[in-house]
Design a protein around this motif. Structure first.
Motif, mmCIF file in Angstrom:
data_model
loop_
_atom_site.group_PDB
_atom_site.id
_atom_site.type_symbol
_atom_site.label_atom_id
_atom_site.label_comp_id
_atom_site.label_asym_id
_atom_site.label_seq_id
_atom_site.Cartn_x
_atom_site.Cartn_y
_atom_site.Cartn_z
ATOM 1 N N MET B 1 62.597 88.652 59.461
ATOM 2 C CA MET B 1 62.178 89.807 58.659
ATOM 3 C C MET B 1 61.618 90.918 59.543
ATOM 4 O O MET B 1 61.895 92.092 59.338
ATOM 5 N N PHE B 2 60.827 90.508 60.558
ATOM 6 C CA PHE B 2 60.377 91.522 61.521
ATOM 7 C C PHE B 2 61.582 92.139 62.202
ATOM 8 O O PHE B 2 61.600 93.347 62.497
ATOM 9 N N THR B 5 62.987 94.855 60.068
ATOM 10 C CA THR B 5 62.157 96.060 60.174
ATOM 11 C C THR B 5 62.453 96.795 61.473
ATOM 12 O O THR B 5 62.630 98.020 61.482
ATOM 13 N N VAL B 41 55.799 103.947 68.498
ATOM 14 C CA VAL B 41 54.542 103.251 68.223
ATOM 15 C C VAL B 41 54.776 102.142 67.215
ATOM 16 O O VAL B 41 54.348 100.990 67.393
ATOM 17 N N LEU B 42 55.499 102.488 66.133
ATOM 18 C CA LEU B 42 55.738 101.489 65.087
ATOM 19 C C LEU B 42 56.533 100.317 65.630
ATOM 20 O O LEU B 42 56.228 99.154 65.362
ATOM 21 N N ALA B 45 54.507 97.970 67.724
ATOM 22 C CA ALA B 45 53.651 97.110 66.901
ATOM 23 C C ALA B 45 54.472 95.979 66.279
ATOM 24 O O ALA B 45 54.071 94.810 66.300
ATOM 25 N N VAL B 46 55.651 96.321 65.741
ATOM 26 C CA VAL B 46 56.483 95.292 65.099
ATOM 27 C C VAL B 46 56.943 94.265 66.136
ATOM 28 O O VAL B 46 56.919 93.054 65.877
ATOM 29 N N PHE B 49 54.323 91.666 66.875
ATOM 30 C CA PHE B 49 54.253 90.585 65.899
ATOM 31 C C PHE B 49 55.462 89.659 66.031
ATOM 32 O O PHE B 49 55.341 88.445 65.871
ATOM 33 N N PRO B 54 49.890 89.668 70.371
ATOM 34 C CA PRO B 54 49.101 90.751 69.775
ATOM 35 C C PRO B 54 48.587 91.766 70.788
ATOM 36 O O PRO B 54 48.073 92.802 70.383
ATOM 37 N N MET B 57 49.433 95.585 70.588
ATOM 38 C CA MET B 57 48.766 96.606 69.774
ATOM 39 C C MET B 57 48.064 97.633 70.650
ATOM 40 O O MET B 57 48.023 98.808 70.327
ATOM 41 N N ASP B 58 47.493 97.161 71.790
ATOM 42 C CA ASP B 58 46.824 98.105 72.695
ATOM 43 C C ASP B 58 47.814 99.127 73.222
ATOM 44 O O ASP B 58 47.529 100.322 73.294
ATOM 45 N N ALA B 60 50.558 100.061 71.781
ATOM 46 C CA ALA B 60 50.925 100.963 70.694
ATOM 47 C C ALA B 60 49.863 102.032 70.507
ATOM 48 O O ALA B 60 50.167 103.224 70.324
ATOM 49 N N LEU B 61 48.604 101.610 70.581
ATOM 50 C CA LEU B 61 47.488 102.553 70.401
ATOM 51 C C LEU B 61 47.527 103.640 71.476
ATOM 52 O O LEU B 61 47.446 104.842 71.184
ATOM 53 N N ALA B 64 50.347 106.019 70.907
ATOM 54 C CA ALA B 64 50.092 106.992 69.843
ATOM 55 C C ALA B 64 49.322 108.181 70.403
ATOM 56 O O ALA B 64 49.631 109.345 70.098
#
Lengths: 162, 96, 110
Positions: B1-2, B5, B41-42, B45-46, B49, B54, B57-58, B60-61, B64
């Motif tokens: 599913m990821f 996306t 960025v999105l 993040a995907v 996951f 994890p 996420m840094d 991605a941040l 951004a």
């Protein structure tokens, strides 16, 4: 001095959140030191902001009322713009309108202008003095802004009444 | 599913890239690159996951923030032809 | 309960992808620069919001979700600013074409 202290607090809070170290005192002191270095550099380049300080918020709990409302407006506007983009006839009517915001402070005007831009279908093109020019994708979006609901809410936010 | 996306976001990145290549004006291109950055960025993040890491996420941040600063920097360069303080124009306090 | 949260998260992810793709289609389909900005706005607000919300539901109450929330807040604070800077730069550039406007604009409030 208070500004520098609050900047340091914000930096350190962000550092804690991002690093995820809560019990290693060596790493914590390194974090505190690097935040102090950031504050020092900010002081040297004179960007410690004298205007708005998170320690003495001028906008209080009213934001908690305003944000959900704004979020709902953003959702509504998104659905509308998506419908128009997917429509084969592309029913758009772009127009430029001028608004007179009723907020008194710069902060209130900036919040208003940013709220307009965050809502799809309307973009603030210029904000100068006491007039605000908006590019709207549709007639309905322009009419909504001219009706002034958002303007009143931001002005209320600024005065401290919901 | 990821994975689905991620594929959807990738498809949209292709659309943004097409606009960046076609874009008649330079501002179209900047806007397309900005939108491309948001989608990057999105997708970071995907992907974080999807691969169970994890730490992504840094990244991605940071991406951004860099995306925003990069857009402003390119706009400033186009406007003034200089990345420093614009000395050749009178002060416009509400500019950019 | 876990199944419900999982389902909601997939729904949010799918919805987010839908909005992101519609934003991309709008980026190609709308006629001029100023209208395309609105399509980019869809991707920035609803698309990013729903996808990050879906990931937050997957992450649960952890530091990862806090970081996702931080990404979302940064995106929502910076994207209007970037859009405003873009449109202001575009309007003040004399070589850039003027926006296509519809004829019957409502009278501006004075």
């Amino acid at each position: 001095m208070l500004h520098a202290l609050s900047l340091w607090l914000i930096c350190f809070g962000l550092w804690l959140l991002l690093s995820g170290f809560f019990d290693n005192s060596l790493l914590l002191s390194f974090g505190a030191l690097s935040c102090a270095l950031v504050v020092f550099v900010a002081w040297r380049v004179e960007t410690i902001d004298p205007e708005e300080q998170p320690l003495r918020p001028r906008l209080g709990p009213q934001l908690l009322w305003y944000w959900p409302w704004l979020l709902w407006q953003v959702v509504l506007a998104n659905v509308d713009v998506v419908k128009r983009i997917l429509d084969p006839k592309l029913p758009i009517a772009p127009m430029l309108i001028t608004l007179k915001p009723s907020q008194r402070s710069d902060l209130g005007r900036v919040i208003y202008a940013n709220s307009i831009t965050l809502t799809p279908g309307t973009v603030t093109t210029s904000l100068s003095g006491d007039s605000l020019e908006v590019h709207a994708l549709t007639r309905e979006g322009a009419d909504d802004l001219l009706a002034g609901d958002m303007d009143r809410r931001v002005a209320g936010l600024e005065r401290g009444t919901p | 599913m990821f994975a689905a996306t991620a594929c959807g976001i990738l498809a949209c990145m292709v659309l943004a890239m097409a606009r960046a290549l076609m874009g008649p004006t330079v501002y179209d291109r900047i806007m397309a690159v900005n939108a491309f950055g948001t989608k990057t960025v999105l997708i970071i993040a995907v992907l974080g996951f999807m691969s169970g890491r994890p730490d992504f996420m840094d990244i991605a941040l940071v991406y951004a923030l860099i995306n925003f600063i990069g857009t402003i920097a390119v706009l400033k360069f186009i406007r003034y032809g200089d990345m420093g303080w614009p000395r050749n124009v009178p002060d416009e306090p509400d500019d950019l | 309960m876990a199944g419900l949260i999982d389902g909601l998260s997939w729904l949010a992810l799918l919805g987010g992808v839908f909005f992101v793709i519609v934003g991309g289609v709008g980026l190609l389909r709308l006629p001029d620069f100023y209208t395309r900005l609105h399509a980019a706005g869809i991707t920035d607000t609803m698309g990013a919001g729903l996808i990050l919300l879906g990931l937050m539901l997957q992450g649960g109450w952890t530091l990862v979700s806090a970081k996702l929330l931080l990404i979302l807040l940064f995106l929502w604070f910076t994207s209007p600013t970037a859009t405003h800077a873009l449109v202001k730069a575009a309007l003040s550039d004399p070589q850039n074409p003027r926006p296509l406007l519809h004829e019957d604009a409502p009278p501006s409030k004075s």
